[in-house]
Write an enzyme that holds these catalytic residues in place. Structure first.
Site, short mmCIF file in Angstrom:
data_model
loop_
_atom_site.label_atom_id
_atom_site.label_comp_id
_atom_site.label_asym_id
_atom_site.label_seq_id
_atom_site.Cartn_x
_atom_site.Cartn_y
_atom_site.Cartn_z
CD GLU A 10 -7.16 14.53 43.70
OE1 GLU A 10 -7.86 15.57 43.63
OE2 GLU A 10 -6.04 14.51 44.26
N GLY A 29 -8.10 19.87 44.33
CA GLY A 29 -7.72 20.22 42.97
C GLY A 29 -6.54 21.14 42.83
#
Ligand code: DER
Length: 232
Positions: A106, A98
């Site tokens: 993702e 992140g």
């Protein structure tokens, strides 16, 4: 620079997992960008044909630029493989992701895949997760309240730090591809990633967090001298 070479080496090795006809999740970040370039190279030189599902607008832009065929998760439904980077991974292959702000898409794409492969340089391997900030994606409405609720919830947990910061982009709060904000949790050490991940996602306003527990199947680590190691 050596780190770039290491990332390229890992990406090149991982690109070999992609076979004709596959649907492949394309990660986000500098290491994943090397993967997209390696796949573009294989498409050019070998005629490799596959469909890519990008995990961010910037990965989609790079893939299009290289003439790769991309599709949507809606169209693909289930993917054969996702290849992505990570900020940290421990020996159990649990991840923090992140730093690039794409953790929500993702994680959705990674969990819709048969297999997830992480590509990394050696600096990403850690004994215990948490030295990197843990990104948490929150909706804009009431984000300050969400932030306070997270700080409160952290008090009872096995973490060393408790500072929570709003991720900025210049003078304004960072905005994700989904229009949300990111809070970075500076925890220093996370004793129980599974428990922390489950707790965070219960808090009102939290969309997703950057802990990937039991999702990654293989970590491909590259080194500047060309060596590659696989952890599975
Ligand atoms: O933001 C992300 O999840 C990226 O994959 C990040 O974890 C890795 O980025 P890097 O390859 O540029 O280090």
């Amino acid at each position: 620079p050596p780190v770039d070479k290491a990332k390229f080496v890992a990406a090149k090795r991982a690109s070999a997992y992609v076979e004709d006809g596959m649907t492949v999740g394309l990660g986000t970040g500098s290491t994943a960008a090397w993967l997209v370039r390696c796949l573009g190279e294989r498409a050019q030189t070998e005629g490799l044909r596959f469909r890519g599902v990008p995990t961010s607008e910037r990965t989609a832009d790079l893939a299009r630029e290289l003439g790769l065929e991309i599709t949507t998760l809606e169209e693909a439904r289930w993917l054969d493989l996702t290849i992505d980077g990570a900020d940290e991974h421990d020996a159990r292959l649990d991840l923090i992701k992140g730093a690039g702000g794409a953790l929500l898409r993702e994680k959705i794409v990674a969990t819709a895949s048969e297999r997830m492969i992480v590509i990394a340089d050696a600096s990403k391997k850690v004994e215990t997760l948490g030295a990197c900030p843990l990104p948490v994606e929150v909706i804009p409405f009431g984000w300050q309240t969400t932030c306070a609720l997270i700080e409160e919830a952290l008090i009872g947990l096995d973490v060393m730090g408790r500072e929570v910061t709003l991720r900025m982009e210049g003078e304004a709060p960072f905005v994700t591809d989904e229009g949300n904000h990111i809070l970075d949790l500076h925890l220093k050490r996370i004793g129980d990633p599974r428990r922390l991940g489950l707790m965070l996602n219960q808090i009102a306003g939290v969309v997703e967090n950057g802990l990937f527990v039991d999702i990654c199947d293989v970590v491909v680590t590259g080194y500047a001298d060309g060596r590659v190691t696989l952890h599975d």
